[in-house]
Design a protein around this motif. Structure first.
Motif, PDB file in Angstrom:
ATOM      1  N   ARG A  37     -22.854 -13.506 -92.604  1.00  0.00           N
ATOM      2  CA  ARG A  37     -23.442 -11.871 -92.157  1.00  0.00           C
ATOM      3  C   ARG A  37     -23.902 -12.796 -94.180  1.00  0.00           C
ATOM      4  O   ARG A  37     -23.848 -12.546 -94.980  1.00  0.00           O
ATOM      5  CB  ARG A  37     -22.525 -10.690 -93.011  1.00  0.00           C
ATOM      6  CG  ARG A  37     -21.859 -10.479 -93.954  1.00  0.00           C
ATOM      7  CD  ARG A  37     -20.918  -9.347 -93.349  1.00  0.00           C
ATOM      8  NE  ARG A  37     -19.948  -9.438 -94.509  1.00  0.00           N
ATOM      9  CZ  ARG A  37     -19.243  -7.754 -94.067  1.00  0.00           C
ATOM     10  NH1 ARG A  37     -19.207  -7.625 -93.280  1.00  0.00           N
ATOM     11  NH2 ARG A  37     -18.220  -7.890 -95.205  1.00  0.00           N
ATOM     12  N   GLN A  38     -24.927 -12.214 -94.433  1.00  0.00           N
ATOM     13  CA  GLN A  38     -25.920 -12.518 -95.732  1.00  0.00           C
ATOM     14  C   GLN A  38     -26.582 -10.654 -96.165  1.00  0.00           C
ATOM     15  O   GLN A  38     -27.521 -10.140 -94.736  1.00  0.00           O
ATOM     16  CB  GLN A  38     -26.684 -13.583 -95.543  1.00  0.00           C
ATOM     17  CG  GLN A  38     -27.959 -13.498 -96.132  1.00  0.00           C
ATOM     18  CD  GLN A  38     -28.157 -14.971 -96.489  1.00  0.00           C
ATOM     19  OE1 GLN A  38     -28.717 -15.535 -95.285  1.00  0.00           O
ATOM     20  NE2 GLN A  38     -28.695 -16.104 -96.618  1.00  0.00           N
ATOM     21  N   THR A  39     -26.933 -10.460 -96.976  1.00  0.00           N
ATOM     22  CA  THR A  39     -27.981  -9.454 -97.170  1.00  0.00           C
ATOM     23  C   THR A  39     -28.969 -10.219 -98.854  1.00  0.00           C
ATOM     24  O   THR A  39     -29.054 -10.466 -98.964  1.00  0.00           O
ATOM     25  CB  THR A  39     -27.187  -7.835 -98.079  1.00  0.00           C
ATOM     26  OG1 THR A  39     -25.893  -8.962 -99.306  1.00  0.00           O
ATOM     27  CG2 THR A  39     -26.158  -7.344 -96.864  1.00  0.00           C
ATOM     28  N   GLY A  41     -30.421 -11.353-101.301  1.00  0.00           N
ATOM     29  CA  GLY A  41     -30.060 -11.788-102.694  1.00  0.00           C
ATOM     30  C   GLY A  41     -29.143 -12.463-103.035  1.00  0.00           C
ATOM     31  O   GLY A  41     -28.217 -12.656-104.062  1.00  0.00           O
ATOM     32  N   LYS A  42     -28.063 -12.160-101.517  1.00  0.00           N
ATOM     33  CA  LYS A  42     -26.630 -13.037-101.486  1.00  0.00           C
ATOM     34  C   LYS A  42     -26.777 -14.571-101.317  1.00  0.00           C
ATOM     35  O   LYS A  42     -27.420 -14.070-100.337  1.00  0.00           O
ATOM     36  CB  LYS A  42     -25.792 -11.175-101.210  1.00  0.00           C
ATOM     37  CG  LYS A  42     -25.606 -10.451-102.120  1.00  0.00           C
ATOM     38  CD  LYS A  42     -24.538  -9.761-102.061  1.00  0.00           C
ATOM     39  CE  LYS A  42     -24.124  -8.210-102.836  1.00  0.00           C
ATOM     40  NZ  LYS A  42     -23.532  -7.507-102.466  1.00  0.00           N
ATOM     41  N   LYS A  43     -25.609 -14.963-101.689  1.00  0.00           N
ATOM     42  CA  LYS A  43     -25.219 -16.046-100.323  1.00  0.00           C
ATOM     43  C   LYS A  43     -24.490 -15.455 -98.964  1.00  0.00           C
ATOM     44  O   LYS A  43     -23.801 -14.074 -98.870  1.00  0.00           O
ATOM     45  CB  LYS A  43     -24.357 -17.356-101.231  1.00  0.00           C
ATOM     46  CG  LYS A  43     -24.680 -17.450-102.375  1.00  0.00           C
ATOM     47  CD  LYS A  43     -23.242 -18.166-103.002  1.00  0.00           C
ATOM     48  CE  LYS A  43     -24.002 -19.002-104.165  1.00  0.00           C
ATOM     49  NZ  LYS A  43     -22.447 -19.830-104.739  1.00  0.00           N
ATOM     50  N   ARG A  44     -25.063 -16.398 -98.122  1.00  0.00           N
ATOM     51  CA  ARG A  44     -24.234 -16.477 -96.594  1.00  0.00           C
ATOM     52  C   ARG A  44     -22.868 -16.069 -96.648  1.00  0.00           C
ATOM     53  O   ARG A  44     -22.197 -17.115 -97.137  1.00  0.00           O
ATOM     54  CB  ARG A  44     -24.763 -17.356 -96.134  1.00  0.00           C
ATOM     55  CG  ARG A  44     -24.679 -16.725 -93.821  1.00  0.00           C
ATOM     56  CD  ARG A  44     -25.804 -18.044 -93.771  1.00  0.00           C
ATOM     57  NE  ARG A  44     -27.092 -17.204 -93.791  1.00  0.00           N
ATOM     58  CZ  ARG A  44     -27.522 -17.755 -92.995  1.00  0.00           C
ATOM     59  NH1 ARG A  44     -28.158 -19.072 -91.862  1.00  0.00           N
ATOM     60  NH2 ARG A  44     -29.269 -17.741 -93.034  1.00  0.00           N
ATOM     61  N   GLU A  45     -22.280 -15.094 -95.797  1.00  0.00           N
ATOM     62  CA  GLU A  45     -20.485 -14.681 -95.998  1.00  0.00           C
ATOM     63  C   GLU A  45     -20.274 -14.795 -94.828  1.00  0.00           C
ATOM     64  O   GLU A  45     -20.800 -14.645 -94.134  1.00  0.00           O
ATOM     65  CB  GLU A  45     -20.782 -13.115 -96.592  1.00  0.00           C
ATOM     66  CG  GLU A  45     -19.177 -13.112 -96.935  1.00  0.00           C
ATOM     67  CD  GLU A  45     -18.508 -11.767 -96.957  1.00  0.00           C
ATOM     68  OE1 GLU A  45     -17.668 -11.280 -97.259  1.00  0.00           O
ATOM     69  OE2 GLU A  45     -19.719 -11.134 -97.021  1.00  0.00           O
ATOM     70  N   SER A  61     -12.063  -8.591 -96.445  1.00  0.00           N
ATOM     71  CA  SER A  61     -12.396  -7.780 -95.880  1.00  0.00           C
ATOM     72  C   SER A  61     -13.009  -7.074 -94.594  1.00  0.00           C
ATOM     73  O   SER A  61     -12.816  -5.932 -94.386  1.00  0.00           O
ATOM     74  CB  SER A  61     -14.258  -7.632 -96.640  1.00  0.00           C
ATOM     75  OG  SER A  61     -15.005  -8.572 -96.167  1.00  0.00           O
ATOM     76  N   GLY A  87     -20.785  -1.426 -96.195  1.00  0.00           N
ATOM     77  CA  GLY A  87     -20.303  -2.736 -97.072  1.00  0.00           C
ATOM     78  C   GLY A  87     -20.971  -4.100 -95.745  1.00  0.00           C
ATOM     79  O   GLY A  87     -21.097  -4.636 -96.201  1.00  0.00           O
ATOM     80  N   GLY A  90     -25.720  -5.943 -92.977  1.00  0.00           N
ATOM     81  CA  GLY A  90     -26.125  -7.422 -93.073  1.00  0.00           C
ATOM     82  C   GLY A  90     -26.925  -7.614 -92.185  1.00  0.00           C
ATOM     83  O   GLY A  90     -26.927  -7.652 -91.347  1.00  0.00           O
TER      84      GLY A  90
END
Length: 125
Positions: A37-39, A41-45, A61, A87, A90
């Motif tokens: 998942r990705q939001t 401005g953030k890296k793909r998690e 998480s 949270g 995404g």
């Protein structure tokens, strides 16, 4: 391998969703697959990963709330998401690599050669 995700949507906190990823264009039995998942401005998690032998891994998480699985007859990867939290919002992507069947580094995007287009999940409080 072509991957197409579906099942995203908008839910309230505490709700559930099931994401699907249909795979086509391959005949290999062995694979590593995962959900990311990705939001903005953030890296793909890495959220969850699975091998063709059924070994699974989860991000801390989501442990106890999400379940990754595959249906080999339908060539489909699933992510069952329960007790959703804001949270968890995404864009969710499925990923695959059909050259391996041992996936200790499942959470790293560089381990995968095929990606879907993504499906959006929005969880409101």
């Amino acid at each position: 391998v072509q991957l197409v995700e579906s099942g995203g949507g908008s839910v309230q906190a505490g709700g559930s969703l099931r994401l699907s990823c249909l795979a086509s264009g391959h005949t290999e039995f062995n694979y590593c697959m995962a959900w990311f998942r990705q939001t903005p401005g953030k890296k793909r998690e890495g959220v969850a990963g699975i091998s063709s032998y059924g070994s699974t891994g989860y991000a801390d998480s989501v442990k106890g709330r999400f379940t990754i699985s595959t249906d080999k007859v339908k060539n489909t990867l699933y992510l069952e998401m329960n007790s959703l939290e804001p949270g968890d919002s995404g864009m969710y992507y499925c990923a695959a690599d059909v050259s391996r069947w041992v996936c200790p580094l499942w959470r790293y995007p560089s381990e995968y050669t095929s990606w879907g287009q993504g499906t959006q999940v929005t969880v409101s409080s």
